[in-house]
Design a protein around this motif. Structure first.
Motif, PDB file in Angstrom:
ATOM      1  N   SER A   8       0.016  -6.721  -3.569  1.00  0.00           N
ATOM      2  CA  SER A   8       0.852  -5.645  -4.102  1.00  0.00           C
ATOM      3  C   SER A   8       2.320  -5.962  -3.832  1.00  0.00           C
ATOM      4  CB  SER A   8       0.486  -4.301  -3.467  1.00  0.00           C
ATOM      5  OG  SER A   8       0.778  -4.312  -2.085  1.00  0.00           O
ATOM      6  N   ILE A   9       3.167  -5.370  -4.656  1.00  0.00           N
ATOM      7  CA  ILE A   9       4.609  -5.484  -4.474  1.00  0.00           C
ATOM      8  C   ILE A   9       5.162  -4.068  -4.424  1.00  0.00           C
ATOM      9  CG2 ILE A   9       6.772  -6.284  -5.478  1.00  0.00           C
ATOM     10  CD1 ILE A   9       5.153  -8.551  -6.806  1.00  0.00           C
ATOM     11  N   ASN A  10       5.737  -3.737  -3.276  1.00  0.00           N
ATOM     12  CA  ASN A  10       6.272  -2.401  -3.054  1.00  0.00           C
ATOM     13  C   ASN A  10       7.675  -2.563  -2.470  1.00  0.00           C
ATOM     14  OD1 ASN A  10       7.013   0.093  -1.994  1.00  0.00           O
ATOM     15  ND2 ASN A  10       4.953   0.571  -1.257  1.00  0.00           N
ATOM     16  N   PRO A  11       8.704  -2.069  -3.157  1.00  0.00           N
ATOM     17  CA  PRO A  11      10.069  -2.229  -2.661  1.00  0.00           C
ATOM     18  C   PRO A  11      10.280  -1.689  -1.237  1.00  0.00           C
ATOM     19  CG  PRO A  11      10.088  -1.334  -4.882  1.00  0.00           C
ATOM     20  CD  PRO A  11       8.657  -1.353  -4.432  1.00  0.00           C
ATOM     21  N   ALA A  12       9.432  -0.766  -0.806  1.00  0.00           N
ATOM     22  CA  ALA A  12       9.567  -0.184   0.528  1.00  0.00           C
ATOM     23  C   ALA A  12       8.879  -1.005   1.618  1.00  0.00           C
ATOM     24  CB  ALA A  12       9.005   1.236   0.526  1.00  0.00           C
ATOM     25  N   VAL A  13       8.160  -2.049   1.220  1.00  0.00           N
ATOM     26  CA  VAL A  13       7.439  -2.884   2.191  1.00  0.00           C
ATOM     27  C   VAL A  13       7.968  -4.308   2.107  1.00  0.00           C
ATOM     28  CG1 VAL A  13       5.173  -3.772   2.889  1.00  0.00           C
ATOM     29  CG2 VAL A  13       5.372  -1.446   1.983  1.00  0.00           C
ATOM     30  N   GLY A  16      10.114  -5.701  -0.806  1.00  0.00           N
ATOM     31  CA  GLY A  16       9.533  -5.945  -2.125  1.00  0.00           C
ATOM     32  C   GLY A  16       8.861  -7.297  -2.291  1.00  0.00           C
ATOM     33  N   CYS A  19       2.803  -8.754  -0.911  1.00  0.00           N
ATOM     34  CA  CYS A  19       2.038  -8.647   0.337  1.00  0.00           C
ATOM     35  C   CYS A  19       0.563  -8.420   0.037  1.00  0.00           C
ATOM     36  CB  CYS A  19       2.525  -7.454   1.166  1.00  0.00           C
ATOM     37  SG  CYS A  19       4.188  -7.615   1.820  1.00  0.00           S
ATOM     38  N   LYS A  21      -2.445  -6.232   0.121  1.00  0.00           N
ATOM     39  CA  LYS A  21      -2.523  -4.765   0.083  1.00  0.00           C
ATOM     40  C   LYS A  21      -2.959  -4.204   1.434  1.00  0.00           C
ATOM     41  CE  LYS A  21      -3.298  -3.921  -4.788  1.00  0.00           C
ATOM     42  NZ  LYS A  21      -4.196  -3.405  -5.815  1.00  0.00           N
ATOM     43  N   ARG A  24       1.439  -5.687   5.985  1.00  0.00           N
ATOM     44  CA  ARG A  24       2.818  -6.152   5.816  1.00  0.00           C
ATOM     45  C   ARG A  24       2.840  -7.682   5.819  1.00  0.00           C
ATOM     46  NH1 ARG A  24       6.883  -2.872   6.282  1.00  0.00           N
ATOM     47  NH2 ARG A  24       8.214  -4.328   7.436  1.00  0.00           N
ATOM     48  N   THR A  26       2.944 -11.057   4.090  1.00  0.00           N
ATOM     49  CA  THR A  26       3.373 -11.528   2.776  1.00  0.00           C
ATOM     50  C   THR A  26       2.540 -12.718   2.317  1.00  0.00           C
ATOM     51  OG1 THR A  26       5.015 -13.086   3.646  1.00  0.00           O
ATOM     52  CG2 THR A  26       5.770 -10.817   3.219  1.00  0.00           C
TER      53      THR A  26
END
Length: 74
Positions: A8-13, A16, A19, A21, A24, A26
């Motif tokens: 997943s790609i989440n700007p808050a983790v 971005g 990572c 899922k 944290r 990468t």
């Protein structure tokens, strides 16, 4: 294997970065471990929140990204 089930790609983790899922960790962390000679089993042992499938998904993500940025060969 469809890596999207594991990455997943989440700007808050991790700013971005892609990572695994629910973690944290990468894709780079996993690939860097592999490039230093670690086996899938060693990586899973060092990062118990990972599964073999998640490690392979990191490889799939990297391969797909490379496919998209590499020029087409004739």
């Amino acid at each position: 294997m469809d890596y999207r089930a594991h990455i997943s790609i989440n700007p808050a983790v991790r700013s971005g970065k892609p990572c695994v899922k629910g973690t944290r960790i990468t894709v780079f962390d996993v690939l860097d471990s592999m490039s230093s000679g670690m086996s899938v089993e060693e990586i899973v042992s060092d990062f118990p929140q990972l599964t073999r499938e998640a490690v392979l998904a990191c490889l799939g993500y990297a391969a797909d990204r490379e496919r998209k940025v590499s020029p087409t060969r004739a």
